[in-house]
Each structure stands twice: as structure tokens, then as C-alpha cells.
Design a protein around this motif. Structure first.
Motif, PDB file in Angstrom:
ATOM      1  N   ASP A 200      49.433 -14.901 -18.256  1.00  0.00           N
ATOM      2  CA  ASP A 200      49.174 -16.145 -18.613  1.00  0.00           C
ATOM      3  C   ASP A 200      47.699 -16.358 -19.042  1.00  0.00           C
ATOM      4  N   PRO A 201      47.367 -16.174 -20.266  1.00  0.00           N
ATOM      5  CA  PRO A 201      45.977 -16.296 -20.714  1.00  0.00           C
ATOM      6  C   PRO A 201      45.436 -17.685 -20.448  1.00  0.00           C
ATOM      7  N   PRO A 202      44.242 -17.800 -20.994  1.00  0.00           N
ATOM      8  CA  PRO A 202      43.611 -19.252 -20.808  1.00  0.00           C
ATOM      9  C   PRO A 202      44.423 -19.987 -22.103  1.00  0.00           C
ATOM     10  N   GLU A 203      44.215 -21.232 -21.951  1.00  0.00           N
ATOM     11  CA  GLU A 203      44.953 -22.136 -22.837  1.00  0.00           C
ATOM     12  C   GLU A 203      44.610 -22.103 -24.291  1.00  0.00           C
ATOM     13  N   ARG A 204      43.332 -22.017 -24.203  1.00  0.00           N
ATOM     14  CA  ARG A 204      42.830 -21.841 -25.867  1.00  0.00           C
ATOM     15  C   ARG A 204      42.659 -20.530 -26.155  1.00  0.00           C
ATOM     16  N   SER A 205      43.926 -19.673 -26.613  1.00  0.00           N
ATOM     17  CA  SER A 205      43.841 -18.469 -26.741  1.00  0.00           C
ATOM     18  C   SER A 205      44.809 -18.012 -27.923  1.00  0.00           C
ATOM     19  N   THR A 206      44.741 -17.159 -28.537  1.00  0.00           N
ATOM     20  CA  THR A 206      45.660 -16.641 -29.518  1.00  0.00           C
ATOM     21  C   THR A 206      46.308 -15.201 -28.985  1.00  0.00           C
ATOM     22  N   HIS A 207      47.581 -15.157 -29.006  1.00  0.00           N
ATOM     23  CA  HIS A 207      48.289 -13.918 -28.486  1.00  0.00           C
ATOM     24  C   HIS A 207      48.741 -13.130 -29.646  1.00  0.00           C
TER      25      HIS A 207
ATOM     26  N   VAL B  44      45.152 -10.580 -26.197  1.00  0.00           N
ATOM     27  CA  VAL B  44      44.801 -11.710 -26.467  1.00  0.00           C
ATOM     28  C   VAL B  44      43.344 -12.056 -26.952  1.00  0.00           C
ATOM     29  N   TRP B  45      43.209 -12.786 -27.725  1.00  0.00           N
ATOM     30  CA  TRP B  45      41.982 -13.510 -28.205  1.00  0.00           C
ATOM     31  C   TRP B  45      41.545 -14.598 -27.882  1.00  0.00           C
ATOM     32  N   GLU B  46      40.472 -14.668 -26.806  1.00  0.00           N
ATOM     33  CA  GLU B  46      40.114 -15.956 -26.326  1.00  0.00           C
ATOM     34  C   GLU B  46      39.568 -17.038 -27.181  1.00  0.00           C
ATOM     35  N   ASP B  47      40.278 -17.319 -28.295  1.00  0.00           N
ATOM     36  CA  ASP B  47      39.765 -18.180 -29.168  1.00  0.00           C
ATOM     37  C   ASP B  47      41.051 -18.649 -29.918  1.00  0.00           C
ATOM     38  N   ILE B  48      40.896 -19.793 -30.976  1.00  0.00           N
ATOM     39  CA  ILE B  48      41.925 -19.786 -31.861  1.00  0.00           C
ATOM     40  C   ILE B  48      41.130 -19.993 -33.416  1.00  0.00           C
ATOM     41  N   GLY B  49      42.125 -19.783 -34.363  1.00  0.00           N
ATOM     42  CA  GLY B  49      41.942 -19.804 -35.695  1.00  0.00           C
ATOM     43  C   GLY B  49      42.898 -19.625 -36.556  1.00  0.00           C
TER      44      GLY B  49
ATOM     45  N   LEU C 173      36.029 -11.278 -25.302  1.00  0.00           N
ATOM     46  CA  LEU C 173      37.104 -12.216 -26.049  1.00  0.00           C
ATOM     47  C   LEU C 173      38.276 -11.485 -26.264  1.00  0.00           C
ATOM     48  N   LEU C 174      38.294 -10.336 -26.391  1.00  0.00           N
ATOM     49  CA  LEU C 174      39.736  -9.656 -26.632  1.00  0.00           C
ATOM     50  C   LEU C 174      40.123  -8.896 -25.400  1.00  0.00           C
ATOM     51  N   THR C 175      41.370  -8.854 -25.014  1.00  0.00           N
ATOM     52  CA  THR C 175      41.672  -8.255 -23.972  1.00  0.00           C
ATOM     53  C   THR C 175      43.173  -7.699 -23.954  1.00  0.00           C
ATOM     54  N   ILE C 176      43.452  -6.169 -24.002  1.00  0.00           N
ATOM     55  CA  ILE C 176      44.750  -5.866 -23.936  1.00  0.00           C
ATOM     56  C   ILE C 176      45.630  -6.128 -22.845  1.00  0.00           C
ATOM     57  N   VAL C 177      46.796  -6.405 -22.998  1.00  0.00           N
ATOM     58  CA  VAL C 177      47.847  -6.401 -21.960  1.00  0.00           C
ATOM     59  C   VAL C 177      49.082  -5.481 -22.460  1.00  0.00           C
ATOM     60  N   GLU C 178      48.881  -4.628 -21.110  1.00  0.00           N
ATOM     61  CA  GLU C 178      49.701  -3.358 -21.159  1.00  0.00           C
ATOM     62  C   GLU C 178      51.059  -3.661 -20.942  1.00  0.00           C
ATOM     63  N   GLY C 179      52.031  -3.116 -21.854  1.00  0.00           N
ATOM     64  CA  GLY C 179      53.412  -3.282 -21.843  1.00  0.00           C
ATOM     65  C   GLY C 179      54.111  -1.797 -21.600  1.00  0.00           C
ATOM     66  N   SER C 180      55.159  -1.354 -22.585  1.00  0.00           N
ATOM     67  CA  SER C 180      55.596  -0.075 -22.412  1.00  0.00           C
ATOM     68  C   SER C 180      55.864   0.503 -23.927  1.00  0.00           C
ATOM     69  N   GLY C 181      56.119   1.858 -23.628  1.00  0.00           N
ATOM     70  CA  GLY C 181      56.089   2.446 -25.007  1.00  0.00           C
ATOM     71  C   GLY C 181      55.289   2.241 -25.810  1.00  0.00           C
TER      72      GLY C 181
END
Length: 362
Positions: free
Chosen positions: A73-80, A134-139, A120-128
Motif C-alpha cells: 500500500d504505497p503512498p497515495e501520490r505514487s505511480t505503480h 513504486v515511483w513516489e510521484d505522478i506524471g 523515490l523508487l522502491t522495488i516490491v518483491e514478487g515471485s518468479g
């Protein structure tokens, strides 16, 4: 009354995979009520229709669905973004085929990738090969899915728009960080593609999704092998089993799905394998899998429905028209219309939208 909604996209079509002997499906159709399903609207997230959301609801890009499926659940103002772990060799992007990556290899690689995180950039680990970023900005941005640049030069397909400098640096840094790892040197020696490129795509923001548990006054369990549907279900207030535990293709765990459904008051099951088989034109697999649905999934559901009150809704959205069947314990109709493509010629059958049929089950 227990309710089970089974959704099998593209189950109808030519050549037919439903005209063989499928006793449990035939019996449900004979005792229940058939209806047609109208053509699906062109939407970005058809998974929303599977949950009974209207076409204008729950429409999200791949990135937000991926991040939601990973429980973040990243910050509201972010791009996924969806973040694909793929290959870069001689200036060319390549999407690895199976065998892709072992759990041990993935653990080594992902342990290194934390070095790529920035303010501003954070990796969210998944699988495979599937992860999130997540980029904590929008555009406004343009990215390319790996499938569209597979086997092509990387440079023309790099991200463009807002934050492109950061994203391009992230991509370059991933190549520099991962290429020299012993694990990738070993993969090259074994004639396997290196896993040395983290590729962000499918960017979007998390838009509001109606809470279906509150809207309908009861929870539901969603069962599928779809990461996208898992992400959307979470945002809609529904539980979803771990999509990775359900198998895929001909190895889909149908018996386990039936067991899970019979343990819940309300469940939505979605099987995407038939649509995949049709897309690949492997109709022999589609026919075999249809028989497995009958024996491993529908048989235990129907046998339990003969004992305990239950409503079974089978929905096969297809192009141009789909078909649905609704059966409740103690239904005793004598419907002569078969559950296959021939039913679409019957003028006596009513027509419903898929999302309306799902919602009506509640």
C-alpha cells in the motif's frame, strides 16, 4: 445457501470443446436455467466484470494491480509499475522462456536489487519474473511491455515522459548490478539467458475501487490463477487465494479449487486456461481441460448440491456471445437445450450482461 460462481472465458467457440460427453455440466444445464451472455465491452480490466463490477468500475492499469496483488500500500501520490525480470544481451531485450528462474536464483538476485532503491523508487518483491516498482510521484509516461520489445533493441523502447531520467538510470543500474553476478555467468555457461534487466511497464495510479463486501453485505472468496484478479479482489474488499498456489494451464489445481469453494459461503472461481489454449490454438489441451473441469471441479460441486442447499452459476463469456447456466438445489427443470454453441441459436433464451449475472448471484 452456499453460492459458487464459475467463470470460464472463451469456453464457447469454434471448434467446440463442449460437445463431448460432459455429464455433470450436462446435468446442471438440464436441471437449471440457461441464458445468453451479451458481448463483453472493450475495457482495460475485464477482471472487474468477473467480480460483478460495472464496466466503468475497477478499471486499473497493470502496475496498480500488480502492486495490490503483492500486498503493498504505497503512498497515495505514487505511480505503480509492473517490474519484469528479463534479459539484456548485445543491446537486445529478451523475455526468458521456461525454465526461467529457481527460488534459489531469485533469492540471490532480489537480495542484490535492494541496492537499486532510491528516495523515490522502491522495488516490491514478487515471485518468479514478476515484481513491482513504486515511483513516489505522478506524471505522464510511456512504457513498453516486454512482449512488445522481445528480441528488439532496448534503446527505442526505454521509458519516456515524466521521470524518464530516473527510470532509465534504474534500468541501466539493474544491468550493471546483475550482469556480473556469478549466477548469471553460470546461466550463460549453461546456455540459459541471463536475468540481468529489471523492466518497468504498465504504469498507473491506484484509483478507487468499490468495496464489494460492504456493497453486498457479505464477503466472498475469489479463486483463480490470475495475479491481476488477486490484486483487484484485494482492492474490492474480497479475499483471494494465493494465485501462485492454483497452478496454471493443464496443471491448474481444479480439485483444490473445488475444496476451497465448498468451504466458503460465497466463492467466485475464474479459469483462464481455456482462453489461453484457444489463443495458442492448442484445442486438444482445451478439450482435455474441459473434461477435467467436469470431473475434478463440477462433479464434487454438483454432488454436494444434491445434499446441501447450493446455487451454482456457470458463466462462459465468449465472442461474440457467451452462455450461462444457473442451478439451485432441488431445481427440476427439463431443459433440452445443451450447454454449448448450439444454445446461442435459441431465441427463447434471455440475455444478460456478465457483470449483472455475477451480481445477481449475491
Amino acid at each position: 445457501m452456499r453460492r459458487v460462481i464459475l467463470i470460464v472465458p472463451e469456453w464457447l467457440g469454434e471448434p467446440s470443446v463442449l460437445r463431448g460427453r460432459l455429464p455433470n455440466l450436462e446435468r446442471i444445464a438440464e436441471l437449471g436455467r440457461l441464458f445468453k451472455l451479451s458481448p463483453l465491452p472493450a475495457v482495460e480490466t475485464p477482471e472487474a466484470l468477473y467480480l460483478g463490477l460495472k464496466p466503468g468500475e475497477g478499471q486499473l492499469r497493470q502496475g496498480p494491480l500488480t502492486i495490490a496483488s503483492l500486498g503493498a500500500d504505497p503512498p497515495e501520490r505514487s505511480t505503480h509499475f509492473h517490474l519484469s525480470l528479463i534479459s539484456f544481451e548485445d543491446g537486445v531485450v529478451r523475455v526468458p522462456k521456461k525454465p526461467a528462474v529457481t527460488e534459489e536464483e531469485l533469492g540471490i538476485l532480489m537480495k542484490q536489487t535492494v541496492k537499486l532503491n532510491t528516495k523515490l523508487l522502491t522495488i516490491v518483491e514478487g515471485s518468479g519474473l514478476d515484481h513491482g516498482l513504486v515511483w513516489e510521484d505522478i506524471g505522464e509516461q510511456h512504457t513498453t511491455p516486454p512482449s512488445e520489445c522481445d528480441g528488439k533493441a532496448m534503446k527505442p523502447h526505454l521509458p519516456e515522459g515524466d521521470g524518464e531520467a530516473q527510470l532509465r538510470r534504474f534500468i541501466d543500474d539493474s544491468i550493471n548490478l546483475l550482469s556480473d553476478l556469478e549466477i548469471n555467468e553460470r546461466r550463460i555457461d549453461e546456455e540459459l539467458p541471463p536475468l540481468n534487466l529489471l523492466w518497468p511497464w504498465g504504469q498507473g495510479v491506484r484509483l478507487p475501487v468499490p468495496n464489494l463486501a460492504l456493497r453486498r453485505g457479505e464477503p466472498a472468496l475469489v479463486i483463480s490463477a490470475s495475479q491481476r484478479l488477486q490484486g483487484l479482489s484485494r482492492l474490492a474488499g474480497y479475499r483471494h487465494v494465493d494465485w501462485r498456489d492454483m497452478g496454471s494451464g493443464t496443471n491448474t489445481r481444479l480439485a483444490k479449487m473445488a475444496e476451497l469453494a465448498l468451504a466458503e459461503p460465497v466463492s467466485i472461481l475464474m479459469l483462464g486456461s481455456i482462453a489461453t489454449f484457444r489463443e495458442r490454438e492448442t484445442l486438444d489441451e482445451a478439450e482435455w481441460f474441459s473434461k477435467e473441469i467436469k470431473s475434478a471441479l463440477l462433479k464434487p460441486l454438483f454432488e454436494q448440491a444434491l445434499i446441501d442447499p447450493m446455487r451454482i452459476m456457470i458463466l462462459a463469456p465468449s465472442h461474440p456471445l457467451g452462455l450461462g447456466a444457473r442451478y439451485e438445489t432441488r431445481d427440476s427443470n427439463e431443459n433440452p437445450i445443451p450447454f454449448d454453441e448450439r444454445a446461442l441459436e435459441e431465441k427463447s433464451l434471455s440475455t444478460m450482461n456478465l457483470w449483472e449475472a455475477v451480481a445477481a448471484s449475491f
